[in-house]
Design a protein around this motif. Sequence first.
Motif, mmCIF file in Angstrom:
data_model
loop_
_atom_site.group_PDB
_atom_site.id
_atom_site.type_symbol
_atom_site.label_atom_id
_atom_site.label_comp_id
_atom_site.label_asym_id
_atom_site.label_seq_id
_atom_site.Cartn_x
_atom_site.Cartn_y
_atom_site.Cartn_z
ATOM 1 N N ARG A 367 0.837 -1.212 0.000
ATOM 2 C CA ARG A 367 0.000 0.000 0.000
ATOM 3 C C ARG A 367 0.866 1.254 0.000
ATOM 4 N NH1 ARG A 367 -3.700 -2.699 3.328
ATOM 5 N NH2 ARG A 367 -2.835 -1.848 5.238
ATOM 6 N N TYR A 368 1.974 1.200 0.727
ATOM 7 C CA TYR A 368 2.815 2.397 0.834
ATOM 8 C C TYR A 368 3.595 2.694 -0.437
ATOM 9 C CZ TYR A 368 1.609 2.546 5.730
ATOM 10 O OH TYR A 368 0.905 2.628 6.898
ATOM 11 N N LEU A 369 3.533 1.784 -1.395
ATOM 12 C CA LEU A 369 4.210 2.040 -2.667
ATOM 13 C C LEU A 369 3.307 2.798 -3.644
ATOM 14 C CD1 LEU A 369 5.912 -1.434 -3.285
ATOM 15 C CD2 LEU A 369 6.818 0.570 -2.099
ATOM 16 N N VAL A 370 2.051 3.006 -3.247
ATOM 17 C CA VAL A 370 1.089 3.675 -4.113
ATOM 18 C C VAL A 370 1.153 5.182 -3.867
ATOM 19 C CG1 VAL A 370 -1.359 3.863 -4.737
ATOM 20 C CG2 VAL A 370 -0.424 1.662 -4.030
ATOM 21 N N ASP A 371 1.131 5.962 -4.933
ATOM 22 C CA ASP A 371 1.104 7.414 -4.790
ATOM 23 C C ASP A 371 -0.142 7.811 -3.996
ATOM 24 O OD1 ASP A 371 2.231 10.095 -6.518
ATOM 25 O OD2 ASP A 371 0.207 10.233 -5.726
ATOM 26 N N PRO A 372 -0.025 8.696 -2.997
ATOM 27 C CA PRO A 372 -1.191 9.045 -2.174
ATOM 28 C C PRO A 372 -2.399 9.524 -2.980
ATOM 29 C CG PRO A 372 0.811 9.935 -1.208
ATOM 30 C CD PRO A 372 1.208 9.343 -2.527
ATOM 31 N N ALA A 373 -2.147 10.245 -4.086
ATOM 32 C CA ALA A 373 -3.275 10.731 -4.894
ATOM 33 C C ALA A 373 -4.017 9.552 -5.513
ATOM 34 C CB ALA A 373 -2.771 11.661 -5.990
ATOM 35 N N ASP A 374 -3.275 8.580 -6.009
ATOM 36 C CA ASP A 374 -3.894 7.394 -6.598
ATOM 37 C C ASP A 374 -4.578 6.567 -5.526
ATOM 38 O OD1 ASP A 374 -1.359 6.690 -9.162
ATOM 39 O OD2 ASP A 374 -2.966 8.178 -9.020
ATOM 40 N N ALA A 375 -3.946 6.470 -4.353
ATOM 41 C CA ALA A 375 -4.515 5.680 -3.269
ATOM 42 C C ALA A 375 -5.894 6.224 -2.907
ATOM 43 C CB ALA A 375 -3.591 5.708 -2.050
ATOM 44 N N ARG A 376 -5.983 7.532 -2.864
ATOM 45 C CA ARG A 376 -7.273 8.156 -2.531
ATOM 46 C C ARG A 376 -8.300 7.864 -3.619
ATOM 47 N NH1 ARG A 376 -7.032 14.463 -1.471
ATOM 48 N NH2 ARG A 376 -7.291 14.519 -3.698
ATOM 49 N N GLU A 377 -7.849 7.935 -4.857
ATOM 50 C CA GLU A 377 -8.788 7.761 -5.964
ATOM 51 C C GLU A 377 -9.331 6.339 -6.029
ATOM 52 O OE1 GLU A 377 -7.280 9.559 -9.601
ATOM 53 O OE2 GLU A 377 -8.861 8.571 -10.745
ATOM 54 N N VAL A 378 -8.510 5.340 -5.660
ATOM 55 C CA VAL A 378 -9.000 3.960 -5.755
ATOM 56 C C VAL A 378 -9.517 3.454 -4.421
ATOM 57 C CG1 VAL A 378 -7.434 3.444 -7.657
ATOM 58 C CG2 VAL A 378 -6.745 2.853 -5.343
ATOM 59 N N GLY A 379 -9.468 4.278 -3.401
ATOM 60 C CA GLY A 379 -10.065 3.889 -2.121
ATOM 61 C C GLY A 379 -9.165 3.032 -1.253
ATOM 62 N N LEU A 380 -7.835 3.124 -1.437
ATOM 63 C CA LEU A 380 -6.924 2.401 -0.553
ATOM 64 C C LEU A 380 -6.773 3.186 0.741
ATOM 65 C CD1 LEU A 380 -4.047 1.197 -2.917
ATOM 66 C CD2 LEU A 380 -5.759 -0.194 -1.780
ATOM 67 N N ALA A 381 -6.649 2.468 1.855
ATOM 68 C CA ALA A 381 -6.547 3.124 3.171
ATOM 69 C C ALA A 381 -5.293 3.957 3.266
ATOM 70 C CB ALA A 381 -6.564 2.081 4.266
#
Lengths: 381, 243
Positions: A367-381
Amino acid sequence: MPLRICLIDDKWTKAQTDVVCPEGAEIDVRGIDDETPEDFSNFDLVLLDQNLGIAPALKTVFDGSGVASQLRALARRDKISLPPLAILTSEPNLFEFEVPAVGPERPFGGSFIGREAHLAPTLDVEWLLLKPDFDDEAAVELTRQRIGDLAASYRSAVALAGADGVSMDESSRFLGLDAAQPWAAAAVNSIAASLPPISQEPGESGSPPRAPASLIRWLLHRALPYPGLFLSDLQLSSRLGVAVRDLDKLAAGATPWASALSAGRYAGPGSTLMARRWWTSAVDYAALELFEAAEDVGPTEALQKLAGVEVAPLGIDSPVVVSDESFVEIDIAPLEQAVQVRPPGWPIEAMLPWLAVKTADGHPWLRYLVDPADAREVGLA
Amino acid sequence: MKQGIKFRAAPLCASLAAIANSSGHFITREGRELLHGAANRLTATDSSPKQVFVWSTGGQPVKSLPSRVYKGAGGADELEAHFWFRWRCERLDDCWIAYEGSVNVELHTTGDAAGRYGGYHVDICEGGLHVEYDSDGVEKEKQAEAGVRHCFAHSHIDKAMPRLPSVLVTPPDVLEFALTELWPTEWKRKIAGSTGRTNQLKPHHLAQRRRIHRVLSSLALQASNPYPITALHDRLKSPVELA
């Protein structure tokens, strides 16, 4: 001149080694108690067994990667260029507790097959090979091809690089780029963008310690395994919007488009060591033609017109290639179900990999390898 | 020889890719992939033997994420931008001339009040009398509208008029303008920050300064005519060199 291959192994005999090496090669087999060859730089390839047991005199553990360190030390002391070093072992899971060169700081876990490029840099070798079951003819033949590929690739690199380092032109020639292809100019630019180990100083004699082997290492550790200069079947499939099973049919078409695509299949050094690769520039060229043709008639008809064969569309909207937790490509998925990640150690010149959202969500270290903007867009915690 | 906007592929590709890489909080993931696709197609075409091509975003628009802050502190209806472009280009030695095309921005409200808010597009042309080209880039027989004269770069807001001369000409520059309008503070904060990705914007902004200055210089040159306003609608005597 025949290829010259050295094997350091405590169990294998010359007879066994002969079976897996290319026909006609000169083989030198050394046990751990044997005197080392005078000059390793005379070989085209050094194979190292991994499980070498304990050296009684020193009461320490010797393994193939330890011998690799010794050889590197020898090379530093004697200022010689070593050939590629490859571990040859019968145990694919031997390195499950190593931390790989790519990805989170977690144990490698499992077999190195298909992930050699993630492990080889950590062990400071160029590649890893599996000893075949001698009763499995296909496995024996594959090992023979791969050992031959490694040794011949080095021989070719030495011949091209000479004693003055590696130049950009030599890098292109080493890869066997066909200058007659319509995508060749783009491929030359791509080679430059892939950061090959350019080291040439015109007029300099006496190459840097690793010049030709650097070319091999760059090819096997960066250029071939990761999507950038070359692409996998899955990547090609995703770009053209067809299933992997239809790629051979497409490339076999009799049209100029199909010929240009077929010529994009990479057959140069290292091509036997991993799954099939394609020159990215050839893929881009084919995809561009398809894009333009599809503006008038739609993608399915455009493909048929360009390739001269009928293939079913992939049927995935905005397809991307997704990898598993070890960053090995496994499938094609719709972009909305995937997320791009930035694994530590991923080559900067390569395209970033994608994971399925549920894979990325499965572990905090992904999860921490995902860009925060993308994480928000796909609903990752 | 066709007139229009003369450009090199590499800086425009780099600008588009830099915006795509830096716009994680501003453009959807699909939109960013479309931008990368467009940049890749220009790169591939530039290295190919092709002499003419249509550079576009393809069949789908690049969509921004919705913004509420385009009027200031927030609280406005959510608004998102849909962006696409289509440029007809011909190769000229080591660069390209875009002689006809448009870069489009459509604005839509989202949510319960979903609907079209407005839109604008920036057209480029050779300037002077309106000329239309067929799909092979050959000039069509003149139609009734042919008596209309255009500035080489002009923007329309929703209707055929006004056709305002535009200093924003290229796809990445029009896109960045749209992002700046939707996120006046946030986009500025983003581009002024220092990360590995925003570092890519530095060469983009350097090239952008150069582009805008050159368009301004071309407009200034045309306006130096004794009849400045009508002169802005004259056919270009030489391409506007963005490179």
